[in-house]
Write an enzyme that holds these catalytic residues in place. Structure first.
Site, PDB file in Angstrom:
ATOM      1  CB  CYS A 190      44.026  37.670  50.052  1.00 57.11           C
ATOM      2  SG  CYS A 190      45.277  36.742  49.143  1.00 57.11           S
ATOM      3  CG  HIS A 243      47.852  41.119  47.387  1.00 58.43           C
ATOM      4  ND1 HIS A 243      47.261  41.312  48.616  1.00 58.43           N
ATOM      5  CD2 HIS A 243      47.287  39.976  46.873  1.00 58.43           C
ATOM      6  CE1 HIS A 243      46.395  40.348  48.843  1.00 58.43           C
ATOM      7  NE2 HIS A 243      46.395  39.520  47.797  1.00 58.43           N
ATOM      8  CB  CYS A 263      39.347  36.696  45.554  1.00 60.35           C
ATOM      9  SG  CYS A 263      40.927  37.336  44.952  1.00 60.35           S
ATOM     10  N   GLY A 304      42.172  32.845  49.392  1.00 61.99           N
ATOM     11  CA  GLY A 304      42.594  31.486  49.125  1.00 61.99           C
ATOM     12  C   GLY A 304      41.620  30.460  49.681  1.00 61.99           C
TER      13      GLY A 304
END
Length: 390
Positions: free
Chosen positions: A91, A346, A376, A378
């Site tokens: 992300c 997102h 954050c 993955g």
């Protein structure tokens, strides 16, 4: 000493990442080209002077494979001499793209770079690169063994974070309502107009229209309504579709160079790239990385939290941002003041650049000297960036 400054930042409006979403009919390479062309037109940028296009994308499969950063350049009609690079830091891919563009400029490898990213989740669904694979295929047997064959799932991780920080369903749902209310207010007050490059889209009936407003913002929701939604990751859990980020389509791009080169081109930069960092974190809970990333970037920048006037922390799931607030003690009113991914959506590979675009324009509009962005990622990672208004 060379520095890195961000001259301009532009994004598409964010579309719903499903068939029939406003941007679902646009190929991701063409969506990328749209913001590249807008960035060049807004700044009188000669594309031939761009040393590299550093592009984030998460689901690099199908229409987003084979280095979409390169095909974005070609789709934009830019000279074939302009290269393109595609980055996957999950992300945070396009936030990392900005970090690499800034590093290239500071080191002298680049004079002018464009950083950004894209994700078309309506056309390349999340997880499609894993389709057909057996359990553990993305991680391999050694990773599976290291973590005792624990299933890596972000939703489950969000539930674990909510439990660790004692976050209730009502707190998470209220955070989501706040995000939608802030985004709606930003739209109504025209705060996004300077950063959005409207897209001409065509619907299934062949009708064309100008798409210029983020599509996922909901108005008038209530805690009672959100409380009715199921918690798919845990039977008695607190994470629902209402307090998790939306699947989305979008792209964003930023122009990065040095102060000296900006002046030579007649450009007035928005901000200086002050400090950037990245950390690894527990891949099971996966989403707590913004907390140590913030600690690290504050140490490296020499700044304290009270010197910042705005924070963009990606609202992947409501527990992520609320846990970050709890751990840092930051002012809730300064967090995602124009709404976050719970409301705006997102689009994975574009989100880092979208957040930074929104942060930069907010800093300029309100005279905010320091802004901080973190998200954050993955696998248990997080980037953090400090920007300084010029």
């Amino acid at each position: 000493m060379r520095d890195a400054v961000i001259v301009d930042a532009v994004r598409t409006p964010v579309g719903k990442g499903k068939p029939g979403g406003a941007l679902s009919g646009v190929h991701p390479a063409d969506l990328s080209a749209h913001v590249l062309k807008a960035l060049a037109e807004r700044n009188g940028l000669d594309p031939a002077t761009v040393d590299d296009v550093v592009w984030g994308c998460v689901s690099q499969v199908g229409e987003q494979t084979a280095c979409i950063g390169r095909y974005a350049v070609l789709a934009a009609g830019w000279p074939e001499s302009v290269p393109g690079l595609t980055i996957d830091r999950q992300c945070g891919s396009s936030q990392q793209a900005v970090h690499q563009a800034a590093a290239g400029v500071i080191s002298g490898q680049y004079d002018i770079a464009v950083a950004g990213g894209v994700e078309s989740m309506s056309r390349v669904p999340m997880g499609s690169s894993f389709a057909g694979g057996s359990y553990g295929a993305p991680y391999g047997p050694l990773v599976a063994e290291r973590y005792h064959h624990h299933f890596f799932n972000q939703g489950t991780g969000a539930e674990m974070i909510a439990a660790e920080y004692g976050l209730s369903r009502a707190q998470l749902d209220q955070h989501a309502l706040d995000s939608h209310a802030r985004a709606a207010r930003a739209i109504d007050e025209g705060r996004f107009k300077s950063q959005i490059a409207p897209v001409t889209v065509t619907d299934a009936e062949g009708n064309s229209r100008i798409f210029d407003t983020d599509e996922g913002v909901r108005r008038g929701g209530t805690l009672e309504q959100l409380a009715q939604l199921k918690t798919p990751f845990q039977a008695d859990g607190v994470v629902s579709a209402g307090n998790a980020s939306q699947v989305s389509d979008g792209a964003a791009a930023l122009l990065v160079t040095t102060s000296e080169i900006a002046a030579a081109n007649g450009w007035t930069p928005i901000a200086r790239f002050h400090t950037g960092t990245v950390v690894g974190a527990d891949p099971i809970t996966m989403l707590k990385g913004p907390i140590p990333a913030t600690e690290k970037v504050l140490r490296r920048s020499g700044l304290t939290l009270d010197q910042f006037g705005a924070f963009e922390v990606n609202e992947a799931f409501a527990p992520v941002t609320l846990a970050w607030l709890s751990a840092t003690g930051a002012d809730y009113d300064l967090l995602n003041p124009n709404g976050g991914a719970l409301a705006l959506g997102h689009p994975l590979g574009a989100s880092g650049a979208r957040l930074m675009t929104t942060l930069l324009h907010h800093m300029r509009d309100h005279g905010i000297r320091y802004g901080l962005q973190t998200m954050c990622e993955g696998g248990g990672m997080a980037n953090a960036t400090v920007l300084e208004l010029i």
